[in-house]
Design a protein around this motif. Structure first.
Motif, PDB file in Angstrom:
ATOM      1  N   ALA A  95       0.833  -1.208   0.000  1.00 54.10           N
ATOM      2  CA  ALA A  95       0.000   0.000   0.000  1.00 54.10           C
ATOM      3  C   ALA A  95       0.865   1.253   0.000  1.00 54.10           C
ATOM      4  O   ALA A  95       0.543   2.235  -0.652  1.00 54.10           O
ATOM      5  CB  ALA A  95      -0.929  -0.004   1.205  1.00 54.10           C
ATOM      6  N   ILE A  96       1.973   1.238   0.734  1.00 50.15           N
ATOM      7  CA  ILE A  96       2.871   2.389   0.772  1.00 50.15           C
ATOM      8  C   ILE A  96       4.001   2.134  -0.205  1.00 50.15           C
ATOM      9  O   ILE A  96       4.739   1.162  -0.080  1.00 50.15           O
ATOM     10  CB  ILE A  96       3.429   2.623   2.188  1.00 50.15           C
ATOM     11  CG1 ILE A  96       2.299   2.859   3.174  1.00 50.15           C
ATOM     12  CG2 ILE A  96       4.411   3.785   2.195  1.00 50.15           C
ATOM     13  CD1 ILE A  96       2.733   2.915   4.614  1.00 50.15           C
ATOM     14  N   THR A  97       4.113   2.996  -1.203  1.00 51.63           N
ATOM     15  CA  THR A  97       5.161   2.861  -2.229  1.00 51.63           C
ATOM     16  C   THR A  97       5.892   4.187  -2.332  1.00 51.63           C
ATOM     17  O   THR A  97       5.594   5.005  -3.206  1.00 51.63           O
ATOM     18  CB  THR A  97       4.543   2.467  -3.578  1.00 51.63           C
ATOM     19  OG1 THR A  97       3.490   3.371  -3.876  1.00 51.63           O
ATOM     20  CG2 THR A  97       4.008   1.059  -3.546  1.00 51.63           C
ATOM     21  N   PRO A  98       6.838   4.416  -1.418  1.00 48.91           N
ATOM     22  CA  PRO A  98       7.482   5.728  -1.341  1.00 48.91           C
ATOM     23  C   PRO A  98       8.474   5.992  -2.470  1.00 48.91           C
ATOM     24  O   PRO A  98       8.929   5.087  -3.153  1.00 48.91           O
ATOM     25  CB  PRO A  98       8.208   5.676  -0.006  1.00 48.91           C
ATOM     26  CG  PRO A  98       8.462   4.236   0.228  1.00 48.91           C
ATOM     27  CD  PRO A  98       7.318   3.500  -0.397  1.00 48.91           C
ATOM     28  N   ASN A  99       8.802   7.258  -2.599  1.00 50.76           N
ATOM     29  CA  ASN A  99       9.894   7.704  -3.445  1.00 50.76           C
ATOM     30  C   ASN A  99      11.144   7.647  -2.570  1.00 50.76           C
ATOM     31  O   ASN A  99      11.341   8.503  -1.708  1.00 50.76           O
ATOM     32  CB  ASN A  99       9.624   9.133  -3.923  1.00 50.76           C
ATOM     33  CG  ASN A  99      10.812   9.757  -4.601  1.00 50.76           C
ATOM     34  OD1 ASN A  99      11.861   9.151  -4.765  1.00 50.76           O
ATOM     35  ND2 ASN A  99      10.661  11.002  -5.002  1.00 50.76           N
ATOM     36  N   TRP A 100      11.975   6.656  -2.776  1.00 51.42           N
ATOM     37  CA  TRP A 100      13.127   6.453  -1.896  1.00 51.42           C
ATOM     38  C   TRP A 100      14.198   7.516  -2.077  1.00 51.42           C
ATOM     39  O   TRP A 100      15.128   7.606  -1.295  1.00 51.42           O
ATOM     40  CB  TRP A 100      13.701   5.055  -2.076  1.00 51.42           C
ATOM     41  CG  TRP A 100      12.757   4.020  -1.557  1.00 51.42           C
ATOM     42  CD1 TRP A 100      12.019   3.139  -2.292  1.00 51.42           C
ATOM     43  CD2 TRP A 100      12.387   3.787  -0.198  1.00 51.42           C
ATOM     44  NE1 TRP A 100      11.219   2.382  -1.472  1.00 51.42           N
ATOM     45  CE2 TRP A 100      11.437   2.755  -0.183  1.00 51.42           C
ATOM     46  CE3 TRP A 100      12.765   4.368   1.015  1.00 51.42           C
ATOM     47  CZ2 TRP A 100      10.860   2.269   0.991  1.00 51.42           C
ATOM     48  CZ3 TRP A 100      12.187   3.882   2.185  1.00 51.42           C
ATOM     49  CH2 TRP A 100      11.254   2.845   2.168  1.00 51.42           C
ATOM     50  N   SER A 101      14.085   8.374  -3.074  1.00 53.28           N
ATOM     51  CA  SER A 101      15.020   9.484  -3.247  1.00 53.28           C
ATOM     52  C   SER A 101      14.635  10.687  -2.396  1.00 53.28           C
ATOM     53  O   SER A 101      15.424  11.604  -2.230  1.00 53.28           O
ATOM     54  CB  SER A 101      15.057   9.918  -4.717  1.00 53.28           C
ATOM     55  OG  SER A 101      15.540   8.873  -5.512  1.00 53.28           O
TER      56      SER A 101
END
Length: 113
Positions: free
Chosen positions: A85-91
């Protein structure tokens, strides 16, 4: 692509949409199974996100990668993956500091809701 969607408040059904375009940091996943969750129910039947039309539902899934962007190094076509559900922008600085839910802004990691 065919998907199960919120057609409008209190209304669901299947719709056709254009295939998504893969950006440099994206992966296109052919879904094998999708799990609509309670947030989808709240969105459709309780107006949780405000009025929406033709919004694809289900943001927790498993599938097979069919295409990756030019900057993607850790995944390749054919890999099987889980999409949480949580798909962050790792940058993003917030993700790197441990606040993945808030990448790219408040609750920005919930981009598939």
């Amino acid at each position: 692509m065919k998907g199960f969607a919120m057609l409008g408040p209190n209304k669901t059904g299947f719709i056709e949409k254009e295939d998504p375009k893969v950006g440099s940091r994206d992966a296109l996943v052919r879904l094998l199974a999708v799990a609509p969750c309670t947030s989808d129910i709240h969105t459709v039947f309780e107006d949780a996100l405000g009025p929406r039309e033709n919004m694809i539902l289900g943001h927790e899934a498993c599938g097979e990668i069919v295409e990756v962007g030019s900057e993607v190094k850790d995944f390749k076509p054919g890999d099987r993956v889980l999409v949480p559900a949580i798909t962050p922008n790792w940058s993003d600085v917030y993700s790197q500091a441990g606040y993945a839910t808030d990448s790219d802004g408040m609750l920005g990691g919930w981009k598939f809701s």
